[in-house]
Structure formats: C-alpha cells, structure tokens
Scaffold this motif. Structure first.
Motif, PDB file in Angstrom:
ATOM      1  N   UNK A 176     -10.138  67.470 -77.729  1.00 51.61           N
ATOM      2  CA  UNK A 176     -11.552  67.695 -77.418  1.00 51.61           C
ATOM      3  C   UNK A 176     -11.822  69.076 -76.850  1.00 51.61           C
ATOM      4  N   UNK A 177     -10.803  69.688 -76.217  1.00 53.84           N
ATOM      5  CA  UNK A 177     -10.999  70.984 -75.571  1.00 53.84           C
ATOM      6  C   UNK A 177     -10.360  72.140 -76.332  1.00 53.84           C
ATOM      7  N   UNK A 178      -9.656  71.852 -77.414  1.00 54.11           N
ATOM      8  CA  UNK A 178      -9.057  72.921 -78.217  1.00 54.11           C
ATOM      9  C   UNK A 178      -7.838  73.532 -77.577  1.00 54.11           C
ATOM     10  N   UNK A 179      -6.916  72.688 -77.125  1.00 54.96           N
ATOM     11  CA  UNK A 179      -5.697  73.159 -76.497  1.00 54.96           C
ATOM     12  C   UNK A 179      -4.503  72.453 -77.137  1.00 54.96           C
ATOM     13  N   UNK A 180      -3.305  72.743 -76.632  1.00 53.44           N
ATOM     14  CA  UNK A 180      -2.084  72.063 -77.070  1.00 53.44           C
ATOM     15  C   UNK A 180      -1.282  71.666 -75.836  1.00 53.44           C
ATOM     16  N   UNK A 181      -0.357  70.736 -76.026  1.00 58.47           N
ATOM     17  CA  UNK A 181       0.398  70.196 -74.894  1.00 58.47           C
ATOM     18  C   UNK A 181       1.893  70.231 -75.175  1.00 58.47           C
ATOM     19  N   UNK A 182       2.637  70.835 -74.250  1.00 64.66           N
ATOM     20  CA  UNK A 182       4.095  70.840 -74.303  1.00 64.66           C
ATOM     21  C   UNK A 182       4.596  69.528 -73.701  1.00 64.66           C
ATOM     22  N   UNK A 183       5.566  68.909 -74.371  1.00 65.85           N
ATOM     23  CA  UNK A 183       6.073  67.620 -73.926  1.00 65.85           C
ATOM     24  C   UNK A 183       7.590  67.577 -74.095  1.00 65.85           C
ATOM     25  N   UNK A 184       8.266  66.906 -73.174  1.00 73.65           N
ATOM     26  CA  UNK A 184       9.714  66.687 -73.247  1.00 73.65           C
ATOM     27  C   UNK A 184       9.981  65.253 -73.665  1.00 73.65           C
ATOM     28  N   UNK A 185      10.969  65.047 -74.508  1.00 75.96           N
ATOM     29  CA  UNK A 185      11.451  63.690 -74.772  1.00 75.96           C
ATOM     30  C   UNK A 185      12.319  63.217 -73.621  1.00 75.96           C
ATOM     31  N   UNK A 186      13.060  64.124 -73.020  1.00 77.47           N
ATOM     32  CA  UNK A 186      13.847  63.834 -71.819  1.00 77.47           C
ATOM     33  C   UNK A 186      14.070  65.137 -71.068  1.00 77.47           C
TER      34      UNK A 186
END
Length: 264
Positions: free
Chosen positions: A94-104
């Motif tokens: 909705x805000x036009x961004x991206x998200x970094x995520x870890x699996x572990x």
C-alpha cells in the motif's frame, strides 16, 4: 557525495541524524513492538518518500527475546512470523516499499543441514510468498538452513522459487570463515536473484559488523556485482545507535573505490 544509503530505526533522533546526509535509501529496522504502531511505520515511509528517499523495511528479528525462525516448532513464534509478515507485506504493497526478511537467524530448533530439510524450508517459504512475493527480499544468515554455507540453498530454494534475495555480504563471508573466493562464487550464482545487498565488513570469524575497509572482504570484487543495484551500508553503531557516521564513512570508502577503479 553519492551512495548515501543507510539503516535507521523509527525513532525521530535516529532518523533526523540520517536525513542531514540527504540519503538515497533508508532501511527501517523494525522491533517487535513497532508493529503495534502501524500508523507510525506508514508515516515514516510517507515522510521519506516525499523527500525522494527509497524506503525498505526490515522484519523484526526477535519474538519474546528469541530469534525468529520460519520453521520454529513453538506455536506462538510460528504464528507471529506469519502474521507479522502479512502485516508488513500489506504495508509495503500500500505504501510502495519492500521488506527484508530472514528465514532464520542462528541455529534452528533442529540444527541439521540436509537436502530434505532444505526442501522443507522451500515449502515454508513458498507458503509465505503467497502473501506477496513482489515485496519480500530474503536475507541470508551466518548459519542455519538459510545460509550460503548450506550447499543445497541455492539449488533447492533460490533457483526453483526464483526467490528475490538480499545478500548480506558479511553474513556470506562469515559463513565461509573469511573466504573471498567462496563469497565471489555466491555473488555470481545469486546475481540473477539478488535485488538488494547489505554492505558491511568483517574479519570473517563472527558477526563483527565493521565499517568498509576495516575487515577482510575484497570490496573491489564485491562492487563489480553490486554496482547498479540497491544496497545499504549496515554498520554496527555504538551507544544508542543514533550517530550513523560509520555508515557515512563506509559510503565515502565505496566512492573512493569507485574513483580508483575509474582511474585504472
């Protein structure tokens, strides 16, 4: 100066410290309790975008004091991982961004590294991708299943899923105990999938998070893979994590490296 790309918290003092350098990118590192302030997350994204700054979020690293793990056998952590990811995906879309995520982050409940467990990891990630694969960038850790020292990770997870990844250069370097040749191999193999990088130096033995030029990473080699893509300088800061000078000094190091290459 070019390439001012910085990590920050949502805190006003931290953000103002970084804004004085007119950054191109800011990655907002979120704590678990930040997710209770969704309106503030959105406010910060909009403020930065109005200034022409590209914004990334970083999924919280802990739940109840423990590092997150996509394959956790603890029901509360398992649920938090998924619900928090859904929330951040919605915000990013909705805000036009991206998200970094870890699996572990560190060792999983089951520390075994095998092809079978890596395939199980792929299945878990594939489920998360249904929330919104367009905004999630998967970061490697220094150990565990989602670590490039896992010989099955690229062939059994990243390539089959065409997984968008954030390569943390120091994490990869540490996972191979300071081997630049192995780092180069990972950068080559992940190049089609890597859309974002964390640039931070290391001596290659533990998570020391050094400014660029103070560790053992071959930055001229790394720059040839990173150039033209998105990245931040993710240097460990002292005290209250407000003064981002080590990140800015790393950007200057990177700029000088660019000029040195151009003069060759």
């Amino acid at each position: 100066m070019n390439n001012i790309r910085l990590k920050s918290s949502l805190d006003r003092a931290s953000l103002d410290n970084r804004l004085q350098y007119d950054p191109e990118i800011i990655e907002l590192y979120l704590r678990t309790d930040d997710l209770q302030q969704e309106s503030l997350i959105r406010e910060r994204i909009r403020e930065l975008k109005q200034r022409g700054i590209r914004v990334y979020l970083h999924h919280p690293s802990r739940y109840n004091g423990k590092y997150l793990d996509i394959m956790s056998t603890e029901p509360d952590m398992y649920q938090f991982y998924r619900e928090s990811t859904q929330q951040l995906v919605r915000i990013c879309q909705e805000e036009g961004s991206k998200c970094v995520i870890h699996a572990n982050y560190l060792r999983s409940d089951n520390p075994e590294i095998s092809r079978e467990r890596t395939i199980a990891l792929r299945q878990q990630i594939n489920e998360i991708l249904t929330y919104g694969r367009d905004v999630l960038l998967w970061e490697d850790s220094t150990e565990g299943l989602f670590c490039y020292a896992n010989p099955y990770l690229i062939d059994e997870v990243i390539i089959p899923l065409k997984l968008p990844v954030n390569v943390d250069v120091s994490h990869t370097f540490i996972s191979f105990r300071g081997d630049n040749d192995r780092l180069r191999e990972v950068l080559e193999r992940t190049a089609p999938y890597a859309v974002y990088y964390h640039l931070v130096d290391s001596m290659g033995q533990f998570h020391d998070s050094l400014p660029l030029g103070q560790g053992g990473i071959d930055w001229k080699m790394v720059k040839s893979f990173v150039q033209g893509k998105e990245y931040i300088f993710e240097i460990n800061l002292e005290g209250g994590h407000i003064d981002c000078t080590p990140m800015v000094e790393s950007a200057r190091f990177f700029d000088r490296l660019s000029m040195e290459q151009a003069s060759l």
